[in-house]
Design a protein around this motif. Structure first.
Motif, PDB file in Angstrom:
ATOM      1  N   GLY A 185       0.818  -1.213   0.000  1.00 30.52           N
ATOM      2  CA  GLY A 185       0.000   0.000   0.000  1.00 30.52           C
ATOM      3  C   GLY A 185       0.849   1.259   0.000  1.00 30.52           C
ATOM      4  O   GLY A 185       1.834   1.360   0.742  1.00 30.52           O
ATOM      5  N   ILE A 186       0.450   2.224  -0.829  1.00 27.22           N
ATOM      6  CA  ILE A 186       1.197   3.480  -0.957  1.00 27.22           C
ATOM      7  C   ILE A 186       0.251   4.656  -0.719  1.00 27.22           C
ATOM      8  O   ILE A 186      -0.842   4.719  -1.288  1.00 27.22           O
ATOM      9  CB  ILE A 186       1.803   3.621  -2.369  1.00 27.22           C
ATOM     10  CG1 ILE A 186       2.707   2.432  -2.707  1.00 27.22           C
ATOM     11  CG2 ILE A 186       2.565   4.941  -2.495  1.00 27.22           C
ATOM     12  CD1 ILE A 186       3.957   2.328  -1.877  1.00 27.22           C
ATOM     13  N   SER A 187       0.677   5.586   0.106  1.00 28.19           N
ATOM     14  CA  SER A 187      -0.072   6.838   0.265  1.00 28.19           C
ATOM     15  C   SER A 187       0.854   8.028   0.463  1.00 28.19           C
ATOM     16  O   SER A 187       0.448   9.170   0.263  1.00 28.19           O
ATOM     17  CB  SER A 187      -1.046   6.746   1.444  1.00 28.19           C
ATOM     18  OG  SER A 187      -0.348   6.639   2.675  1.00 28.19           O
ATOM     19  N   ASP A 192      -0.695   9.655  -5.251  1.00 29.30           N
ATOM     20  CA  ASP A 192       0.128  10.562  -6.042  1.00 29.30           C
ATOM     21  C   ASP A 192       1.253   9.770  -6.707  1.00 29.30           C
ATOM     22  O   ASP A 192       2.190   9.321  -6.043  1.00 29.30           O
ATOM     23  CB  ASP A 192       0.707  11.650  -5.132  1.00 29.30           C
ATOM     24  CG  ASP A 192       1.442  12.735  -5.903  1.00 29.30           C
ATOM     25  OD1 ASP A 192       1.712  12.538  -7.108  1.00 29.30           O
ATOM     26  OD2 ASP A 192       1.765  13.771  -5.304  1.00 29.30           O
ATOM     27  N   TRP A 193       1.145   9.579  -8.013  1.00 29.52           N
ATOM     28  CA  TRP A 193       2.142   8.770  -8.728  1.00 29.52           C
ATOM     29  C   TRP A 193       3.537   9.364  -8.650  1.00 29.52           C
ATOM     30  O   TRP A 193       4.525   8.651  -8.851  1.00 29.52           O
ATOM     31  CB  TRP A 193       1.734   8.626 -10.195  1.00 29.52           C
ATOM     32  CG  TRP A 193       0.411   7.978 -10.384  1.00 29.52           C
ATOM     33  CD1 TRP A 193      -0.158   7.010  -9.593  1.00 29.52           C
ATOM     34  CD2 TRP A 193      -0.541   8.232 -11.433  1.00 29.52           C
ATOM     35  NE1 TRP A 193      -1.392   6.647 -10.092  1.00 29.52           N
ATOM     36  CE2 TRP A 193      -1.650   7.381 -11.208  1.00 29.52           C
ATOM     37  CE3 TRP A 193      -0.549   9.083 -12.531  1.00 29.52           C
ATOM     38  CZ2 TRP A 193      -2.761   7.376 -12.051  1.00 29.52           C
ATOM     39  CZ3 TRP A 193      -1.646   9.086 -13.374  1.00 29.52           C
ATOM     40  CH2 TRP A 193      -2.738   8.234 -13.134  1.00 29.52           C
ATOM     41  N   ARG A 194       3.656  10.651  -8.327  1.00 31.91           N
ATOM     42  CA  ARG A 194       4.981  11.268  -8.230  1.00 31.91           C
ATOM     43  C   ARG A 194       5.804  10.639  -7.111  1.00 31.91           C
ATOM     44  O   ARG A 194       7.036  10.715  -7.117  1.00 31.91           O
ATOM     45  CB  ARG A 194       4.839  12.775  -8.006  1.00 31.91           C
ATOM     46  CG  ARG A 194       4.272  13.514  -9.218  1.00 31.91           C
ATOM     47  CD  ARG A 194       4.012  14.976  -8.921  1.00 31.91           C
ATOM     48  NE  ARG A 194       2.990  15.132  -7.878  1.00 31.91           N
ATOM     49  CZ  ARG A 194       2.537  16.309  -7.452  1.00 31.91           C
ATOM     50  NH1 ARG A 194       3.044  17.430  -7.965  1.00 31.91           N
ATOM     51  NH2 ARG A 194       1.607  16.367  -6.515  1.00 31.91           N
ATOM     52  N   ILE A 195       5.121   9.994  -6.163  1.00 31.16           N
ATOM     53  CA  ILE A 195       5.823   9.309  -5.080  1.00 31.16           C
ATOM     54  C   ILE A 195       6.765   8.241  -5.629  1.00 31.16           C
ATOM     55  O   ILE A 195       7.817   7.960  -5.057  1.00 31.16           O
ATOM     56  CB  ILE A 195       4.801   8.667  -4.109  1.00 31.16           C
ATOM     57  CG1 ILE A 195       4.024   9.761  -3.360  1.00 31.16           C
ATOM     58  CG2 ILE A 195       5.481   7.728  -3.124  1.00 31.16           C
ATOM     59  CD1 ILE A 195       2.880   9.213  -2.523  1.00 31.16           C
ATOM     60  N   LEU A 196       6.415   7.674  -6.770  1.00 28.13           N
ATOM     61  CA  LEU A 196       7.184   6.557  -7.330  1.00 28.13           C
ATOM     62  C   LEU A 196       8.408   7.002  -8.134  1.00 28.13           C
ATOM     63  O   LEU A 196       9.151   6.164  -8.633  1.00 28.13           O
ATOM     64  CB  LEU A 196       6.281   5.706  -8.226  1.00 28.13           C
ATOM     65  CG  LEU A 196       4.987   5.196  -7.577  1.00 28.13           C
ATOM     66  CD1 LEU A 196       4.217   4.326  -8.555  1.00 28.13           C
ATOM     67  CD2 LEU A 196       5.281   4.436  -6.287  1.00 28.13           C
ATOM     68  N   GLY A 215      -3.911   5.384 -19.409  1.00 27.70           N
ATOM     69  CA  GLY A 215      -2.867   5.748 -20.365  1.00 27.70           C
ATOM     70  C   GLY A 215      -1.874   6.718 -19.762  1.00 27.70           C
ATOM     71  O   GLY A 215      -0.650   6.559 -19.902  1.00 27.70           O
ATOM     72  N   ALA A 216      -2.396   7.733 -19.080  1.00 31.79           N
ATOM     73  CA  ALA A 216      -1.513   8.711 -18.432  1.00 31.79           C
ATOM     74  C   ALA A 216      -0.673   8.057 -17.348  1.00 31.79           C
ATOM     75  O   ALA A 216       0.514   8.373 -17.187  1.00 31.79           O
ATOM     76  CB  ALA A 216      -2.343   9.847 -17.846  1.00 31.79           C
ATOM     77  N   ALA A 217      -1.272   7.127 -16.617  1.00 30.23           N
ATOM     78  CA  ALA A 217      -0.537   6.439 -15.552  1.00 30.23           C
ATOM     79  C   ALA A 217       0.634   5.650 -16.127  1.00 30.23           C
ATOM     80  O   ALA A 217       1.745   5.685 -15.593  1.00 30.23           O
ATOM     81  CB  ALA A 217      -1.479   5.508 -14.795  1.00 30.23           C
ATOM     82  N   ILE A 218       0.396   4.944 -17.207  1.00 30.02           N
ATOM     83  CA  ILE A 218       1.452   4.144 -17.823  1.00 30.02           C
ATOM     84  C   ILE A 218       2.567   5.030 -18.351  1.00 30.02           C
ATOM     85  O   ILE A 218       3.759   4.750 -18.160  1.00 30.02           O
ATOM     86  CB  ILE A 218       0.863   3.267 -18.942  1.00 30.02           C
ATOM     87  CG1 ILE A 218      -0.045   2.191 -18.333  1.00 30.02           C
ATOM     88  CG2 ILE A 218       1.974   2.624 -19.773  1.00 30.02           C
ATOM     89  CD1 ILE A 218      -0.883   1.449 -19.346  1.00 30.02           C
ATOM     90  N   ARG A 219       2.194   6.126 -18.994  1.00 30.16           N
ATOM     91  CA  ARG A 219       3.211   7.026 -19.543  1.00 30.16           C
ATOM     92  C   ARG A 219       4.018   7.705 -18.450  1.00 30.16           C
ATOM     93  O   ARG A 219       5.231   7.910 -18.583  1.00 30.16           O
ATOM     94  CB  ARG A 219       2.538   8.071 -20.441  1.00 30.16           C
ATOM     95  CG  ARG A 219       1.993   7.494 -21.748  1.00 30.16           C
ATOM     96  CD  ARG A 219       1.509   8.580 -22.677  1.00 30.16           C
ATOM     97  NE  ARG A 219       0.335   9.287 -22.162  1.00 30.16           N
ATOM     98  CZ  ARG A 219      -0.916   8.901 -22.375  1.00 30.16           C
ATOM     99  NH1 ARG A 219      -1.176   7.813 -23.098  1.00 30.16           N
ATOM    100  NH2 ARG A 219      -1.934   9.597 -21.891  1.00 30.16           N
ATOM    101  N   GLU A 220       3.371   8.054 -17.347  1.00 29.91           N
ATOM    102  CA  GLU A 220       4.059   8.771 -16.274  1.00 29.91           C
ATOM    103  C   GLU A 220       4.889   7.852 -15.389  1.00 29.91           C
ATOM    104  O   GLU A 220       6.013   8.192 -15.004  1.00 29.91           O
ATOM    105  CB  GLU A 220       3.048   9.525 -15.410  1.00 29.91           C
ATOM    106  CG  GLU A 220       3.673  10.309 -14.273  1.00 29.91           C
ATOM    107  CD  GLU A 220       2.679  11.165 -13.508  1.00 29.91           C
ATOM    108  OE1 GLU A 220       2.949  11.480 -12.343  1.00 29.91           O
ATOM    109  OE2 GLU A 220       1.617  11.520 -14.079  1.00 29.91           O
TER     110      GLU A 220
END
Length: 223
Positions: free
Chosen positions: A113-115, A154-158, A179-184
Motif C-alpha cells: 500500500g502506498i499513500s 500521487d504517482w509522483r511518489i514513485l 494511459g496517463a498512468a502508464i506514460r508517467e
C-alpha cells in the motif's frame, strides 16, 4: 533478465460472472483476478471460482487474491481453482510470503500500500521473496477489505523507485486515466477492479474493453 523481454501485463481483478470474464478475455487481458476475501463485494465461492478458472484457463493467467491466508484455505483454492499466480493482499510478512510461495509452488504477487513517500521503504523486503510487486493505494483506515476502493495515490511518489524494479500499478485506475498512468509511471503492468465497474462488485463489459484497449495502446507507445 532484460526488462525489455518481459511482457506488459493487464489484469482485470474481481471478476465474478462468465459474461464479464468473457469480456476481459476477448479484450485481451493477460491476467484475471478472483477474490477470496469474504468481506469484499467481489468475493467468489470456490465453486464459482473453479467455474470461472475453467473458462479462463489457457487464455489468461488465473490469479487467486488472498488476504493473510491459512494453509487449509490456501490448499483448498489450489486444488479446486488451480491458479497460475497467488496475489497476497494482506499484512503478510516477507517470511510469510516466502513460505506461501514455497508451499504453493506458484509465483506470488505481493501488494504494498502506498499513500506517502515513506511507504516506498516497505517494498524492499519483498523484492527477494515475491515474483512481482503490486503498488496499490492504501485503503481507508476503517476499510473492511484491503483493496478495490477506487482510490488513487500521487504517482509522483514513485519517481524515486529503483528503475530495475518491475511492478504492477493499481489504485483508482480507469479507462480515462490508465494511459496517463502508464506514460508517467512506466509500470510493468496495470491492475484494475473498481475502475471497470458500474457498482461495487458489478463489472461493466464496455469499461473492461475500453480499459484494456487504452492500457495496451499506452504500453505499446512506451516500449
Amino acid at each position: 533478465m532484460n526488462a525489455c523481454a518481459q511482457p506488459f501485463r493487464i489484469k482485470i481483478c474481481g471478476l465474478s460472472t462468465p459474461q464479464t470474464l468473457a469480456a476481459a478475455l476477448d479484450a485481451g487481458a493477460d491476467m484475471i483476478g478472483l477474490v477470496f476475501h469474504p468481506r469484499s463485494p467481489r468475493f467468489v465461492t470456490l465453486d464459482k471460482a473453479a467455474e470461472l478458472a475453467a473458462l479462463a484457463r489457457g487464455r489468461a493467467a488465473i490469479v487467486a487474491l488472498l488476504v493473510d491466508p491459512d494453509r487449509t484455505r490456501m490448499d483448498e483454492i489450489l486444488e479446486r481453482v488451480r491458479p497460475d499466480w497467488l496475489q497476497l493482499h494482506g499484512g503478510e510478512t516477507p517470511a510469510q510470503v516466502a513460505a506461501i510461495r514455497t508451499a504453493a509452488c506458484l509465483p506470488v504477487m505481493k501488494a504494498v500500500g502506498i499513500s506517502e513517500p515513506g511507504d516506498i521503504a516497505a517494498i524492499a523486503p519483498y523484492r527477494a521473496v515475491a515474483d512481482l510487486i503490486l503498488l496499490d493505494a492504501k485503503p481507508p483506515r476503517d476499510a473492511a477489505y484491503p483493496g478495490g476502493h477506487g482510490r488513487s495515490f500521487d504517482w509522483r511518489i514513485l519517481a524515486g523507485l529503483d528503475p530495475a524494479l518491475r511492478f504492477m500499478l493499481s489504485g483508482g485506475l480507469d479507462p480515462a486515466n490508465v494511459g496517463a498512468a502508464i506514460r508517467e509511471v512506466g509500470p510493468a503492468g496495470v491492475d484494475v477492479s473498481t475502475g471497470v465497474e458500474s457498482a461495487p462488485g458489478v463489472k461493466d463489459s464496455e469499461k473492461i474493453t475500453a480499459f484494456v484497449a487504452a492500457a495496451r495502446a499506452a504500453a505499446e507507445m512506451t516500449v
